[in-house]
Design an enzyme around this catalytic site. Structure first.
Site, PDB file in Angstrom:
ATOM      1  CD  GLU A  65      14.214  13.166  23.629  1.00 19.46           C
ATOM      2  OE1 GLU A  65      14.501  13.048  22.422  1.00 19.46           O
ATOM      3  OE2 GLU A  65      13.371  12.453  24.187  1.00 19.46           O
ATOM      4  CG  HIS A  70      18.767   5.365  23.378  1.00 28.07           C
ATOM      5  ND1 HIS A  70      19.283   4.666  22.300  1.00 28.07           N
ATOM      6  CD2 HIS A  70      17.637   5.976  22.911  1.00 28.07           C
ATOM      7  CE1 HIS A  70      18.513   4.857  21.246  1.00 28.07           C
ATOM      8  NE2 HIS A  70      17.511   5.634  21.585  1.00 28.07           N
ATOM      9  NE  ARG A  81      -0.755   0.110   4.998  1.00 32.23           N
ATOM     10  CZ  ARG A  81      -0.219  -0.875   5.692  1.00 32.23           C
ATOM     11  NH1 ARG A  81      -0.167  -2.092   5.155  1.00 32.23           N
ATOM     12  NH2 ARG A  81       0.264  -0.672   6.905  1.00 32.23           N
ATOM     13  CG  ASP A 122      11.454   6.176  22.970  1.00 39.54           C
ATOM     14  OD1 ASP A 122      11.841   5.511  21.990  1.00 39.54           O
ATOM     15  OD2 ASP A 122      11.421   7.420  22.968  1.00 39.54           O
TER      16      ASP A 122
END
Length: 476
Positions: free
Chosen positions: A216, A240, A49, A235
């Site tokens: 952040e 990390h 698609r 996340d």
């Protein structure tokens, strides 16, 4: 350095955001620097698609490089890179277009090229893509790069490892964490092990605490669906920050070979104590639940801070403070190693806590990065008063940054060379999820915090006590 063998590189998720921002610009930079193989082809892929023609994919790559690359997509270098691009859609039930494009690419290279697959796809699609590669036999003698997050808990990580290992043995699996490809993170190894100034003090006798901090300023940036299923802990911290902790805390490896380096990181993860929910703070910025795609009663954390401990000889009793979050006051990527204070009775500090903040080693691993040693000196004048001072090494002052590689570029190159040094291993991933179990089972409630702040106070300050969260501003 040795250039990689001839390669066919297949980018699954080639129309997605990661490919647009990082992978396509990074591959072009490698090509311009002469670091890609002498002969190569790049095949983009996505579900049917989202299928593109070859020409449309080349225009997509041109726009990506123009927007996010280090150099303009122009001239002979771009023409050669553009000519290497093609696109083959693939669904699990209909892989034919991809198979045809890979076969054509290999024939163009004389039939002797290696294959490298980069899975820049949502985690839910990892298993189906891996099975497709196995069912079509594309996986034979190939390597695969798998993006984070690798699982959401111990059970899912084990299941995913089983799926991957049914098709690829561990020596051909490259679980990528772009933080580990950063020059200044890798420089921790050189800083410690190549300098007699630092290695003798890199232990609990001289270091009081370690802070790894990645705040952040950005919010969701349209990624609500992903973030609602993931959150800040999965996340950022699992993927990390704990990986960076492994580099900071590892024992000296026998050599810089991949197996030796990864063995020492694995020992760090084995020494991690289970994460106590009482030593964690979860936060959610005010207004998060108003973001499109976010549940009105969402309990997803956009901020996470932890105190971790290692049960080994080098680090027993030294707290490791990890912090990350969205919509915070600054964007920073910092490692701070606080040095223990000597007796200071004969030296009155200028300010309460000044000695603690001044004595330390600060590693700023935001590109281009720097390393700073902070200490106390006597202020000029007739009395003995102390003031903070610093010695700093800045990459941009010492090296031509045009010669450097971004994290993704370095790691893609390493994968082509078969070097797993900076990639995560299955046992390490599973161990991190194992020690995360208590926190995932009984997470503390999310606490609100104002956008532009440093997270939910006073809980964050109390978590680090008797030390202080501190982001030295040595960037000027």
């Amino acid at each position: 350095m040795t250039r990689p063998d001839d390669h066919v590189i297949v980018l699954f998720g080639a129309t997605g955001d990661l490919a647009r921002r990082k992978l396509l610009p990074g591959l072009f930079h490698l090509a311009r620097a002469g670091l890609l193989p002498e002969h190569y082809r790049i095949v983009g892929s996505a579900p049917a698609r989202f299928a593109l023609s070859d020409d449309a994919f080349r225009r997509h790559a041109h726009d990506a490089v123009a927007a996010f690359g280090l150099a303009e997509p122009a001239g002979d270098a771009w023409q050669a890179f553009e000519a290497s691009l093609s696109f083959g859609a693939a669904d699990p039930e209909a892989p034919g277009p991809l198979l045809a494009k890979v076969k054509a690419a290999e024939e163009a290279l004389g039939g002797r090229a290696r294959r490298l697959f980069h899975l820049a796809v949502p985690p839910a699609a990892f298993a189906s893509v891996i099975r497709l590669l196995g069912d079509t036999r594309l996986a034979e003698d190939s390597r695969v790069i798998v993006e984070k997050p690798f699982g959401t808990d111990l059970a899912s990580a084990r299941a995913l490892n089983e799926t991957v290992h049914a098709v690829f043995d561990e020596s051909r699996v490259f679980r990528i964490d772009h933080f580990l490809g950063k020059e200044s993170v890798d420089n921790v190894l050189a800083l410690r092990f190549a300098n007699g100034l630092f290695e003798p003090i890199w232990n609990r006798d001289h270091i009081s605490h370690v802070q790894i901090d990645v705040p952040e300023t950005l919010g969701l940036e349209g990624r609500a669906h992903f973030y609602e299923e993931t959150g800040a802990f999965r996340d950022m911290i699992v993927t990390h920050l704990i990986q960076v902790l492994g580099i900071v805390a590892m024992e000296p490896p026998v050599s810089l070979g991949a197996q030796r380096l990864r063995d020492e990181k694995a020992k760090v993860f084995e020494a991690l104590c289970p994460i106590d929910p009482a030593h964690a703070v979860r936060g959610q910025y005010e207004g998060y639940r108003d973001e499109p795609g976010v549940a009105a009663d969402s309990q997803t954390e956009t901020f996470a801070a932890l105190r971790l401990e290692l049960d080994n000889w080098r680090w027993a009793g030294v707290p490791f403070h990890l912090r990350t979050g969205k919509r915070l006051a600054q964007h920073r990527e910092m490692i701070v190693l606080g040095l223990r204070e000597p007796p200071l009775r004969m030296f009155p500090s200028a300010l309460p806590g000044a000695a603690e903040r001044a004595n330390g080693i600060v590693i700023d691993f935001a590109d281009p990065g720097q390393v700073t040693a902070r200490f106390l000196v006597k202020e000029p004048g007739p009395t003995m008063r102390l003031a903070p001072a610093a010695m700093a090494f800045r990459y941009e002052d010492s090296f031509r940054l045009a010669h450097g590689l971004e994290g993704y570029e370095r790691l893609i190159l390493d994968a082509m060379l078969g070097d797993q040094s900076l990639f995560t291993r299955s046992d390490g991933i599973e161990r991190i999820w194992e020690v995360s179990g208590p926190l995932l089972t009984s997470p503390p409630p999310v606490q609100p915090y104002a956008p532009g702040s440093w997270g939910p106070e006073p809980a964050v300050t109390e978590l680090a006590a008797p030390y202080h969260w501190h982001l030295p501003d040595d960037r000027g």
